[in-house]
Design a protein around this motif. Structure first.
Motif, PDB file in Angstrom:
ATOM      1  N   UNK A   1       0.829  -1.210   0.000  1.00 11.63           N
ATOM      2  CA  UNK A   1       0.000   0.000   0.000  1.00 11.63           C
ATOM      3  C   UNK A   1       0.860   1.254   0.000  1.00 11.63           C
ATOM      4  N   UNK A   2       1.929   1.223   0.821  1.00 14.49           N
ATOM      5  CA  UNK A   2       2.823   2.381   0.894  1.00 14.49           C
ATOM      6  C   UNK A   2       3.520   2.588  -0.440  1.00 14.49           C
ATOM      7  N   UNK A   3       3.954   1.476  -1.046  1.00 15.00           N
ATOM      8  CA  UNK A   3       4.640   1.569  -2.337  1.00 15.00           C
ATOM      9  C   UNK A   3       3.750   2.217  -3.390  1.00 15.00           C
ATOM     10  N   UNK A   4       2.473   1.855  -3.398  1.00 14.37           N
ATOM     11  CA  UNK A   4       1.534   2.414  -4.373  1.00 14.37           C
ATOM     12  C   UNK A   4       1.335   3.917  -4.185  1.00 14.37           C
ATOM     13  N   UNK A   5       1.599   4.409  -2.962  1.00  8.29           N
ATOM     14  CA  UNK A   5       1.375   5.829  -2.667  1.00  8.29           C
ATOM     15  C   UNK A   5       2.583   6.706  -2.975  1.00  8.29           C
ATOM     16  N   UNK A   6       3.747   6.093  -3.194  1.00 10.42           N
ATOM     17  CA  UNK A   6       4.969   6.882  -3.389  1.00 10.42           C
ATOM     18  C   UNK A   6       4.862   7.838  -4.576  1.00 10.42           C
ATOM     19  N   UNK A   7       4.368   7.394  -5.766  1.00 12.90           N
ATOM     20  CA  UNK A   7       4.254   8.351  -6.873  1.00 12.90           C
ATOM     21  C   UNK A   7       3.360   9.537  -6.535  1.00 12.90           C
ATOM     22  N   UNK A   8       2.286   9.295  -5.768  1.00 11.92           N
ATOM     23  CA  UNK A   8       1.382  10.381  -5.394  1.00 11.92           C
ATOM     24  C   UNK A   8       2.054  11.388  -4.469  1.00 11.92           C
ATOM     25  N   UNK A   9       3.048  10.936  -3.718  1.00 16.35           N
ATOM     26  CA  UNK A   9       3.795  11.858  -2.845  1.00 16.35           C
ATOM     27  C   UNK A   9       4.543  12.876  -3.692  1.00 16.35           C
ATOM     28  N   UNK A  10       5.122  12.416  -4.805  1.00 12.68           N
ATOM     29  CA  UNK A  10       5.804  13.343  -5.713  1.00 12.68           C
ATOM     30  C   UNK A  10       4.802  14.322  -6.324  1.00 12.68           C
ATOM     31  N   UNK A  11       3.625  13.813  -6.686  1.00 15.11           N
ATOM     32  CA  UNK A  11       2.602  14.684  -7.265  1.00 15.11           C
ATOM     33  C   UNK A  11       2.138  15.727  -6.258  1.00 15.11           C
ATOM     34  N   UNK A  12       1.934  15.307  -5.010  1.00 17.33           N
ATOM     35  CA  UNK A  12       1.523  16.248  -3.965  1.00 17.33           C
ATOM     36  C   UNK A  12       2.635  17.263  -3.698  1.00 17.33           C
ATOM     37  N   UNK A  13       3.892  16.820  -3.789  1.00 22.40           N
ATOM     38  CA  UNK A  13       5.005  17.757  -3.660  1.00 22.40           C
ATOM     39  C   UNK A  13       4.979  18.797  -4.754  1.00 22.40           C
ATOM     40  N   UNK A  14       4.689  18.362  -5.973  1.00 24.16           N
ATOM     41  CA  UNK A  14       4.534  19.264  -7.115  1.00 24.16           C
ATOM     42  C   UNK A  14       3.430  20.279  -6.821  1.00 24.16           C
ATOM     43  N   UNK A  15       2.276  19.793  -6.356  1.00 26.29           N
ATOM     44  CA  UNK A  15       1.145  20.669  -6.044  1.00 26.29           C
ATOM     45  C   UNK A  15       1.484  21.652  -4.924  1.00 26.29           C
ATOM     46  N   UNK A  16       2.174  21.172  -3.907  1.00 24.61           N
ATOM     47  CA  UNK A  16       2.540  22.032  -2.777  1.00 24.61           C
ATOM     48  C   UNK A  16       3.446  23.174  -3.216  1.00 24.61           C
ATOM     49  N   UNK A  17       4.407  22.862  -4.077  1.00 28.68           N
ATOM     50  CA  UNK A  17       5.303  23.907  -4.576  1.00 28.68           C
ATOM     51  C   UNK A  17       4.529  24.924  -5.410  1.00 28.68           C
ATOM     52  N   UNK A  18       3.538  24.449  -6.174  1.00 29.45           N
ATOM     53  CA  UNK A  18       2.721  25.368  -6.954  1.00 29.45           C
ATOM     54  C   UNK A  18       1.930  26.320  -6.077  1.00 29.45           C
ATOM     55  N   UNK A  19       1.363  25.807  -4.998  1.00 27.55           N
ATOM     56  CA  UNK A  19       0.596  26.658  -4.078  1.00 27.55           C
ATOM     57  C   UNK A  19       1.507  27.680  -3.404  1.00 27.55           C
ATOM     58  N   UNK A  20       2.679  27.230  -2.966  1.00 31.89           N
ATOM     59  CA  UNK A  20       3.629  28.149  -2.327  1.00 31.89           C
ATOM     60  C   UNK A  20       4.086  29.218  -3.317  1.00 31.89           C
ATOM     61  N   UNK A  21       4.278  28.809  -4.579  1.00 31.02           N
ATOM     62  CA  UNK A  21       4.686  29.763  -5.610  1.00 31.02           C
ATOM     63  C   UNK A  21       3.631  30.850  -5.793  1.00 31.02           C
ATOM     64  N   UNK A  22       2.350  30.468  -5.735  1.00 37.50           N
ATOM     65  CA  UNK A  22       1.269  31.452  -5.858  1.00 37.50           C
ATOM     66  C   UNK A  22       1.308  32.430  -4.689  1.00 37.50           C
ATOM     67  N   UNK A  23       1.512  31.905  -3.486  1.00 37.83           N
ATOM     68  CA  UNK A  23       1.591  32.772  -2.299  1.00 37.83           C
ATOM     69  C   UNK A  23       2.751  33.748  -2.427  1.00 37.83           C
ATOM     70  N   UNK A  24       3.906  33.233  -2.858  1.00 36.93           N
ATOM     71  CA  UNK A  24       5.085  34.093  -3.000  1.00 36.93           C
ATOM     72  C   UNK A  24       4.904  35.132  -4.102  1.00 36.93           C
ATOM     73  N   UNK A  25       4.154  34.760  -5.145  1.00 38.61           N
ATOM     74  CA  UNK A  25       3.952  35.690  -6.254  1.00 38.61           C
ATOM     75  C   UNK A  25       3.282  36.968  -5.791  1.00 38.61           C
TER      76      UNK A  25
END
Length: 235
Positions: A1-25
């Motif tokens: 189950x954990x292994x299946x979630x690893x790719x989604x962690x990268x995707x959520x990291x991508x999303x998190x950086x996008x949200x932070x980028x909007x705040x910084x903008x």
């Protein structure tokens, strides 16, 4: 189950950086827009890894595909548009600035929706991928002092058009990631973040040059295909 979630962690990291980028903008502190653009570049790295990690772990899923698309709209559609708006469009006619800023994420969303429901051409993307378009826009915003705002407006509209166009772009997603190389991913991501921070002027220029070449490649490929079809018809 954990292994299946690893790719989604990268995707959520991508999303998190996008949200932070909007705040910084929209943060008026010095270099906040520059940092926001660098976060978009790092998000591109995470976006390029999530699919490869999923294939390496045999963890592809429809849920991951939809999550990736939703994250891309934020990180490479909304965030770069806001970064450009805040950096270069403040002195532009408000109606024009708002319309051009809105067009970019709208076209990005249309591009992703088409990608999810229509079969493409093997080895190619149809339309400029939104991570590449967002990367170009975010890095262009770093040079708003050197470039006239009219050029940046035109560039934003042009990138929007390329995303929803029928131009063909090389698809590098089939380049696999060996399972044995999984341990190196955190090192690569951390190294990229450190380099982006240490060379805040040089790295964006290199990334911009590479992404512009990729964006223009589709136009060149389309013109060549049209020329070949014209020659075939006239033969």
């Amino acid at each position: 189950m954990i292994t299946k979630s690893i790719p989604n962690i990268f995707t959520i990291g991508n999303l998190s950086l996008g949200v932070i980028a909007i705040i910084l903008a929209f943060n008026n502190e010095t270099n906040s827009s520059n940092t926001a653009a660098l976060l978009v570049i790092i998000a591109m790295l995470l976006d390029g890894l999530d699919g490869r990690v999923a294939r390496a772990l045999n963890a592809q899923s429809e849920f991951g595909k939809e999550l990736d698309s939703l994250s891309d709209v934020i990180s490479f559609g909304v965030a770069p548009a806001f970064i450009m708006y805040q950096a270069a469009f403040q002195g532009v006619n408000p109606a024009m600035a708002w319309i051009v800023t809105a067009i970019f994420p709208i076209c990005g969303a249309l591009r992703l929706a088409r990608f999810n429901v229509i079969d493409g051409i093997p080895g190619y993307f149809i339309g400029l991928p939104i991570p590449a378009a967002g990367g170009v826009l975010a890095t262009l915003a770093l040079f708003h002092d050197e470039l006239h705002y009219s050029l940046l407006l035109i560039s934003t509209v042009a990138l929007s058009f390329l995303m929803v166009s029928n131009m063909k772009y090389p698809n590098f997603k089939k380049l696999g990631l060996p399972r044995k190389a999984m341990w190196a991913i955190p090192v690569v991501v951390l190294g990229a973040a450190v380099l982006a921070y240490m060379f805040q002027e040089a790295i964006p220029k290199v990334i911009l040059a590479l992404l512009l070449l990729y964006a223009l490649w589709g136009l060149k490929k389309t013109l060549m295909d049209c020329s070949l079809r014209a020659d075939a018809l006239s033969a």
